[in-house]
Scaffold this motif. Structure first.
Motif, short mmCIF file in Angstrom:
data_model
loop_
_atom_site.label_atom_id
_atom_site.label_comp_id
_atom_site.label_asym_id
_atom_site.label_seq_id
_atom_site.Cartn_x
_atom_site.Cartn_y
_atom_site.Cartn_z
N ASP A 1 57.18 47.37 49.61
CA ASP A 1 57.69 46.02 49.38
C ASP A 1 57.13 45.39 48.10
OD1 ASP A 1 59.16 46.13 51.76
OD2 ASP A 1 57.46 45.39 52.93
N TRP A 2 56.02 45.93 47.60
CA TRP A 2 55.42 45.46 46.35
C TRP A 2 54.86 46.67 45.61
CZ3 TRP A 2 51.82 40.57 46.01
CH2 TRP A 2 51.58 40.25 44.68
N PRO A 3 55.73 47.44 44.94
CA PRO A 3 55.27 48.65 44.27
C PRO A 3 54.14 48.38 43.28
CG PRO A 3 57.66 48.57 44.34
CD PRO A 3 57.16 47.23 44.81
N GLY A 4 53.09 49.18 43.37
CA GLY A 4 51.97 49.08 42.46
C GLY A 4 50.85 48.17 42.91
N ILE A 5 51.03 47.43 44.01
CA ILE A 5 50.02 46.47 44.46
C ILE A 5 48.68 47.15 44.74
CG2 ILE A 5 50.78 46.59 46.88
CD1 ILE A 5 49.34 43.45 45.23
N ASN A 6 48.73 48.38 45.23
CA ASN A 6 47.47 49.07 45.54
C ASN A 6 46.79 49.64 44.30
OD1 ASN A 6 47.59 48.61 48.34
ND2 ASN A 6 49.00 50.31 48.60
N ASP A 7 47.54 49.79 43.22
CA ASP A 7 46.98 50.41 42.01
C ASP A 7 46.43 49.42 41.01
OD1 ASP A 7 47.65 53.00 42.94
OD2 ASP A 7 49.71 52.71 42.26
N VAL A 8 46.95 48.18 41.00
CA VAL A 8 46.44 47.19 40.04
C VAL A 8 45.05 46.75 40.46
CG1 VAL A 8 48.77 46.40 39.46
CG2 VAL A 8 47.44 45.17 41.21
N THR A 9 44.30 46.20 39.52
CA THR A 9 42.97 45.69 39.85
C THR A 9 43.11 44.30 40.47
OG1 THR A 9 41.99 46.93 38.02
CG2 THR A 9 40.67 45.14 38.96
N LYS A 10 42.45 44.11 41.60
CA LYS A 10 42.42 42.82 42.28
C LYS A 10 41.06 42.19 42.02
CE LYS A 10 43.99 45.62 44.85
NZ LYS A 10 44.59 46.96 44.60
N TYR A 11 41.02 41.15 41.18
CA TYR A 11 39.79 40.42 40.91
C TYR A 11 39.70 39.28 41.92
CZ TYR A 11 39.67 42.95 36.50
OH TYR A 11 39.64 43.95 35.55
N VAL A 12 38.60 39.23 42.65
CA VAL A 12 38.46 38.27 43.75
C VAL A 12 37.27 37.36 43.48
CG1 VAL A 12 38.25 38.04 46.25
CG2 VAL A 12 39.18 40.15 45.27
N VAL A 13 37.52 36.05 43.51
CA VAL A 13 36.44 35.09 43.30
C VAL A 13 35.86 34.72 44.66
CG1 VAL A 13 35.79 32.87 42.31
CG2 VAL A 13 37.63 34.22 41.25
N SER A 14 34.60 35.07 44.86
CA SER A 14 33.94 34.79 46.14
C SER A 14 32.44 34.68 45.95
CB SER A 14 34.24 35.91 47.14
OG SER A 14 33.53 35.71 48.35
N ARG A 15 31.85 33.67 46.57
CA ARG A 15 30.39 33.53 46.50
C ARG A 15 29.69 34.50 47.44
NH1 ARG A 15 30.93 27.70 47.66
NH2 ARG A 15 32.35 27.19 46.03
N ASN A 16 30.38 34.88 48.51
CA ASN A 16 29.71 35.67 49.55
C ASN A 16 30.15 37.13 49.62
OD1 ASN A 16 28.43 33.26 50.41
ND2 ASN A 16 30.27 32.70 51.53
N ARG A 17 31.43 37.37 49.46
CA ARG A 17 31.93 38.73 49.63
C ARG A 17 31.69 39.56 48.36
NH1 ARG A 17 37.41 40.51 52.80
NH2 ARG A 17 37.01 42.72 52.58
N LYS A 18 31.32 40.84 48.55
CA LYS A 18 30.99 41.68 47.41
C LYS A 18 31.72 43.01 47.38
CE LYS A 18 26.55 39.56 46.91
NZ LYS A 18 25.18 39.50 47.27
N ARG A 19 32.42 43.35 48.46
CA ARG A 19 33.11 44.65 48.49
C ARG A 19 34.27 44.61 49.47
NH1 ARG A 19 28.13 45.51 50.77
NH2 ARG A 19 27.34 46.23 48.80
N SER A 20 35.16 45.61 49.29
CA SER A 20 36.32 45.75 50.17
C SER A 20 36.75 47.20 50.18
CB SER A 20 37.48 44.87 49.66
OG SER A 20 38.66 45.16 50.36
N ALA A 21 37.34 47.62 51.28
CA ALA A 21 37.88 48.99 51.37
C ALA A 21 39.18 49.13 50.58
CB ALA A 21 38.11 49.36 52.83
N TRP A 22 39.82 48.01 50.22
CA TRP A 22 41.06 48.05 49.45
C TRP A 22 40.73 48.48 48.04
CZ3 TRP A 22 44.70 43.28 48.39
CH2 TRP A 22 45.98 43.76 48.02
N LYS A 23 41.32 49.59 47.62
CA LYS A 23 40.95 50.16 46.32
C LYS A 23 41.24 49.19 45.17
CE LYS A 23 45.15 52.80 45.29
NZ LYS A 23 45.69 54.08 44.91
N ASN A 24 40.45 49.36 44.12
CA ASN A 24 40.59 48.57 42.89
C ASN A 24 40.32 47.08 43.10
OD1 ASN A 24 41.32 50.94 41.47
ND2 ASN A 24 43.45 50.67 42.10
#
Length: 197
Positions: free
Chosen positions: A77-100
């Motif tokens: 439904d959103w081609p490429g969503i898993n391949d692009v880099t996801k920059y996440v602004v968070s004071r507490n969270r530091k990692r995710s299993a979602w690649k990139n």
């Protein structure tokens, strides 16, 4: 330098909360989630298709968690969503299993990212993040789809912290169901004057 493009679906009274479904974001007792669904048609789909072309994303933590819970299993439904880099602004969270997925701590990291080389950064949802970006004049473009309804409550696109800023309309269209699709580019300072003078 990268462009930061805020992409938002809003109501006539500026609400942007939970456009996609009833359980998307019920914070603050919001009961109108999924308000875009009755307007889904071919023209709305074309507008979304353009907005969803693969490019890096800049997201607030809450929006990231909504996305991470859904999009990894729905890439068709959103081609490429898993391949692009996801920059996440968070004071507490530091990692995710979602690649990139890359985590940023705050405004200084956002400014460094904006000044780096790379693709445009699309901001989806992320109301608090957009407020921070608007307050610090970091939004280069606004891509808005305005829906013909009011909700009276909910998180709003333009809330506290928005600075005076001029934008120029780059392109626009109106769908048969009454959606206004408009892309605006930052255009300097607000100009004032007297009408008819």
């Amino acid at each position: 330098m990268r462009k930061i493009i805020a992409i938002t679906m809003i109501t006539l009274d500026g609400v942007m909360q939970a456009p996609g479904g009833p359980r998307e974001d019920t914070s603050g007792g919001f009961k109108h989630g999924g308000w875009t669904a009755p307007y889904s048609d071919k023209d709305f789909g074309k507008a979304l298709e353009k907005q969803m072309k693969p490019t890096d994303l800049l997201l607030g933590r809450r929006t990231f968690e909504i996305f991470a819970g859904y999009w990894p299993g729905h890439e068709n439904d959103w081609p490429g969503i898993n391949d692009v880099t996801k920059y996440v602004v968070s004071r507490n969270r530091k990692r995710s299993a979602w690649k990139n997925s890359v985590f940023l701590k705050g405004l200084a990291d956002i400014k460094r990212l904006k000044n780096s080389k790379g693709s445009n950064l699309h901001v989806w949802g992320s109301g608090k993040l957009i407020q921070t970006l608007l307050e610090n004049d970091l939004v280069d473009e606004l891509w808005l789809i305005t829906f013909p309804l009011t909700l009276g409550q909910g998180k709003k696109l333009f809330a506290e912290g928005t600075i005076p800023a001029a934008f120029a309309l780059r392109e626009s269209s109106v769908t048969p169901s009454g959606l206004i699709v408009a892309n605006y580019k930052r255009a300097g300072k607000v100009k004032t004057g007297t009408v008819g003078a």
